[in-house]
Design a protein around this motif. Structure first.
Motif, short mmCIF file in Angstrom:
data_model
loop_
_atom_site.label_atom_id
_atom_site.label_comp_id
_atom_site.label_asym_id
_atom_site.label_seq_id
_atom_site.Cartn_x
_atom_site.Cartn_y
_atom_site.Cartn_z
N SER A 153 0.85 -1.18 0.00
CA SER A 153 0.00 0.00 0.00
C SER A 153 0.89 1.23 0.00
O SER A 153 1.64 1.46 0.96
CB SER A 153 -0.91 0.00 1.24
N HIS A 154 0.84 1.98 -1.08
CA HIS A 154 1.71 3.15 -1.21
C HIS A 154 0.88 4.43 -1.21
O HIS A 154 -0.16 4.51 -1.87
CB HIS A 154 2.53 3.04 -2.50
N ASP A 155 1.37 5.40 -0.45
CA ASP A 155 0.66 6.68 -0.37
C ASP A 155 0.68 7.41 -1.71
O ASP A 155 -0.26 8.13 -2.04
CB ASP A 155 1.28 7.56 0.71
N PHE A 156 1.76 7.26 -2.45
CA PHE A 156 1.81 7.83 -3.80
C PHE A 156 2.88 7.10 -4.61
O PHE A 156 3.86 6.58 -4.07
CB PHE A 156 2.06 9.34 -3.79
N ILE A 157 2.63 7.01 -5.90
CA ILE A 157 3.59 6.48 -6.87
C ILE A 157 3.76 7.55 -7.93
O ILE A 157 2.78 7.98 -8.55
CB ILE A 157 3.10 5.17 -7.51
N ARG A 158 4.99 7.99 -8.14
CA ARG A 158 5.22 9.06 -9.10
C ARG A 158 6.39 8.71 -10.03
O ARG A 158 7.35 8.06 -9.63
CB ARG A 158 5.54 10.38 -8.38
N TYR A 159 6.24 9.15 -11.28
CA TYR A 159 7.29 9.00 -12.28
C TYR A 159 8.05 10.32 -12.36
O TYR A 159 7.44 11.39 -12.44
CB TYR A 159 6.70 8.64 -13.64
N VAL A 160 9.37 10.23 -12.33
CA VAL A 160 10.22 11.42 -12.38
C VAL A 160 10.96 11.43 -13.72
O VAL A 160 11.74 10.53 -14.02
CB VAL A 160 11.25 11.42 -11.24
N ILE A 161 10.68 12.44 -14.51
CA ILE A 161 11.38 12.60 -15.79
C ILE A 161 12.77 13.14 -15.49
O ILE A 161 12.93 14.19 -14.87
CB ILE A 161 10.64 13.56 -16.73
N THR A 162 13.81 12.42 -15.92
CA THR A 162 15.18 12.84 -15.66
C THR A 162 15.94 13.04 -16.98
O THR A 162 15.53 12.53 -18.03
CB THR A 162 15.92 11.78 -14.82
N ARG A 163 17.03 13.79 -16.87
CA ARG A 163 17.92 14.03 -18.03
C ARG A 163 17.11 14.47 -19.25
O ARG A 163 17.33 14.00 -20.36
CB ARG A 163 18.73 12.77 -18.34
N HIS A 164 16.20 15.39 -19.03
CA HIS A 164 15.29 15.82 -20.09
C HIS A 164 15.85 17.02 -20.84
O HIS A 164 16.25 18.02 -20.23
CB HIS A 164 13.93 16.19 -19.49
N ASN A 165 15.88 16.90 -22.15
CA ASN A 165 16.26 18.02 -23.01
C ASN A 165 14.99 18.57 -23.66
O ASN A 165 14.46 17.97 -24.59
CB ASN A 165 17.24 17.55 -24.09
N PRO A 166 14.46 19.70 -23.17
CA PRO A 166 13.20 20.22 -23.69
C PRO A 166 13.28 20.71 -25.13
O PRO A 166 12.25 21.02 -25.74
CB PRO A 166 12.87 21.37 -22.73
N ASN A 167 14.50 20.76 -25.68
CA ASN A 167 14.67 21.17 -27.08
C ASN A 167 14.78 19.99 -28.03
O ASN A 167 14.95 20.17 -29.23
CB ASN A 167 15.92 22.06 -27.21
N ASP A 168 14.69 18.79 -27.45
CA ASP A 168 14.78 17.56 -28.25
C ASP A 168 13.36 17.11 -28.59
O ASP A 168 12.61 16.68 -27.71
CB ASP A 168 15.53 16.50 -27.45
N GLY A 169 13.00 17.18 -29.87
CA GLY A 169 11.64 16.86 -30.30
C GLY A 169 11.17 15.48 -29.88
O GLY A 169 10.08 15.33 -29.30
N PRO A 170 11.93 14.41 -30.17
CA PRO A 170 11.50 13.07 -29.76
C PRO A 170 11.30 12.95 -28.25
O PRO A 170 10.36 12.30 -27.80
CB PRO A 170 12.65 12.18 -30.25
N GLN A 171 12.18 13.58 -27.46
CA GLN A 171 12.01 13.53 -26.00
C GLN A 171 10.72 14.23 -25.58
O GLN A 171 9.99 13.73 -24.72
CB GLN A 171 13.20 14.19 -25.30
N VAL A 172 10.45 15.37 -26.17
CA VAL A 172 9.22 16.10 -25.84
C VAL A 172 8.01 15.25 -26.16
O VAL A 172 7.03 15.21 -25.39
CB VAL A 172 9.17 17.44 -26.60
N ASN A 173 8.06 14.54 -27.28
CA ASN A 173 6.93 13.67 -27.66
C ASN A 173 6.73 12.55 -26.65
O ASN A 173 5.59 12.19 -26.31
CB ASN A 173 7.17 13.09 -29.05
N ILE A 174 7.83 11.98 -26.17
CA ILE A 174 7.72 10.90 -25.19
C ILE A 174 7.17 11.41 -23.87
O ILE A 174 6.32 10.77 -23.24
CB ILE A 174 9.10 10.22 -25.00
N VAL A 175 7.64 12.59 -23.44
CA VAL A 175 7.12 13.17 -22.20
C VAL A 175 5.63 13.45 -22.34
O VAL A 175 4.84 13.18 -21.41
CB VAL A 175 7.89 14.46 -21.84
N THR A 176 5.23 13.96 -23.48
CA THR A 176 3.81 14.21 -23.72
C THR A 176 3.00 12.92 -23.66
O THR A 176 1.91 12.87 -23.08
CB THR A 176 3.62 14.88 -25.10
#
Length: 403
Positions: free
Chosen positions: A312-335
């Motif tokens: 039983s977990h109070d919260f489960i969260r995904y943390v986006i790391t090493r993100h380059n917001p100027n990288d189109g493919p990365q932005v698409n994956i984050v979206t």
């Protein structure tokens, strides 16, 4: 040909060669550490200016200055130019003083657990290398400690990267039976967890370090199950939670840097955890790997629940790391991730920056970097990113505590 074969047999074996190279590298790493941390070969924490302290405490710099002039609470040292500098220990003394002096604002100054508040045990997990699991753990530990919380960091990874970040080289500084294995092993050499907890140079953070002996737990657990260690708190997936319970009163948050595989140690971490942080680098191969990790983890968690485990977990969260917001493919994956997992993905992301890479080379977090060690704008941008992620995690912790 026989002579040639005989000559080949006399050549150093692969195991001996790798062992020799490991020893050479260990000695060199030790030498580098001694040069970095002279004269005592130990890490130390930077000091804080009056402005930084006032910001952390949420008071005016003039108020802090007057407290110093009046000899109220911690008295800072002075630099040659007359500027006041504080250690983190002194900042925590100021926190306790202000919490006592202004009881209506006590939780703002000293946001520790109160009676009835649940100990938060946060496991940071993923089995894809390069997801910044250890970097995320150490930055969160430092952030929480800087903001006045008492943190126990448990290095559950035999590779001991978290231990190295706190200044411990596992093959030199962590002897046999000095890891969490000592507290959860199955034989008579078992030790209380208090005996393997180390106070670190970072005020407010204690550490249970790691080394390769943690692998013994993976090897011994199947035999232990066969021998009857399969009931109550003795079963493998409850052992870690049980020993953490022995020191529950001493900490506000326990952070577990889980191994990069789904073994018995990781399953113990999942069962001990009240919250999960899953780190993910937004590249397609990493996301595909994480998908396999999630599928395997869910299957194993169901098996544990069938064996009487409570997950039983109070919260489960995904943390986006090493993100380059100027990288189109990365932005698409984050979206994509945000569209699928909604609010379970933390709103801020840790950006990819040379500041974090430079800090890692020195075995430091961004919170330990001195101004001028990297470009000012680069460091500020990196700090803003990491602060935003850690602030949101701290808010989740506070929500669990009803604040």
């Amino acid at each position: 040909m026989n002579a040639k074969l005989q000559s080949t047999d006399m050549v150093e074996s692969s195991a001996d060669k790798i062992s020799r190279q490991s020893q050479l590298l260990s000695a060199q790493l030790q030498s580098i550490r001694e040069r970095l941390y002279e004269p005592e070969s130990a890490k130390t924490l930077k000091t804080y200016t009056s402005r930084e302290v006032a910001t952390l405490l949420g008071i005016a710099e003039s108020t802090l200055r007057q407290m110093s002039l009046d000899g109220e609470s911690a008295i800072p040292d002075r630099q040659d130019n007359g500027r006041r500098i504080y250690t983190l220990s002194q900042i925590n003394q100021l926190r306790e003083h202000l919490a006592h002096k202004r009881p209506a604002e006590a939780l703002e100054f000293l946001p520790r657990r109160r009676p009835g508040d649940k100990l938060q045990v946060i496991a940071v997990a993923n089995f894809k290398g390069g997801s910044a699991k250890t970097t995320t753990t150490v930055h969160l530990a430092h952030y929480l400690a800087i903001h006045g919380l008492r943190v126990l960091a448990i290095d559950l990874d035999p590779q001991a990267s978290l231990s190295a970040m706190f200044g411990y080289q596992p093959e030199f500084d962590v002897d046999e039976n000095e890891t969490i294995y000592a507290a959860i092993r199955y034989d008579e050499a078992r030790r209380p967890i208090r005996e393997v907890i180390r106070q670190t140079y970072f005020d407010g953070i204690d550490l249970v370090p790691a080394n390769l002996e943690l692998m013994e737990y993976e090897h011994e657990t199947p035999q232990a199950i066969a021998e009857g260690y399969g009931r109550g708190n003795e079963i493998f997936f409850r052992r870690l939670a049980t020993v953490i319970g022995e020191v529950e009163a001493d900490y506000d948050v326990v952070l577990i840097d889980a191994p990069p595989q789904l073994g018995y140690l990781t399953l113990g971490a999942l069962c001990a955890a009240t919250a999960l942080m899953i780190t993910i680098h937004p590249a397609m191969i990493d996301v595909a790997s994480m998908n396999q990790f999630l599928a395997m983890m869910s299957d194993l968690m169901r098996v544990i629940e069938e064996r009487g485990g409570v997950l039983s977990h109070d919260f489960i969260r995904y943390v986006i790391t090493r993100h380059n917001p100027n990288d189109g493919p990365q932005v698409n994956i984050v979206t994509l991730l945000r569209s699928l997992f909604k609010d379970d993905v933390l709103a801020p992301a840790v950006v990819e920056t040379t500041a974090i890479a430079s800090a890692g080379l020195e075995k430091k977090s961004l919170y330990e970097m001195s101004r001028g060690s990297v470009g000012r704008d680069t460091l500020n941008r990196a700090l803003d990113s990491v602060d935003a992620v850690n602030h949101e995690i701290l808010n989740h912790i506070k929500q669990v505590w009803g604040r």
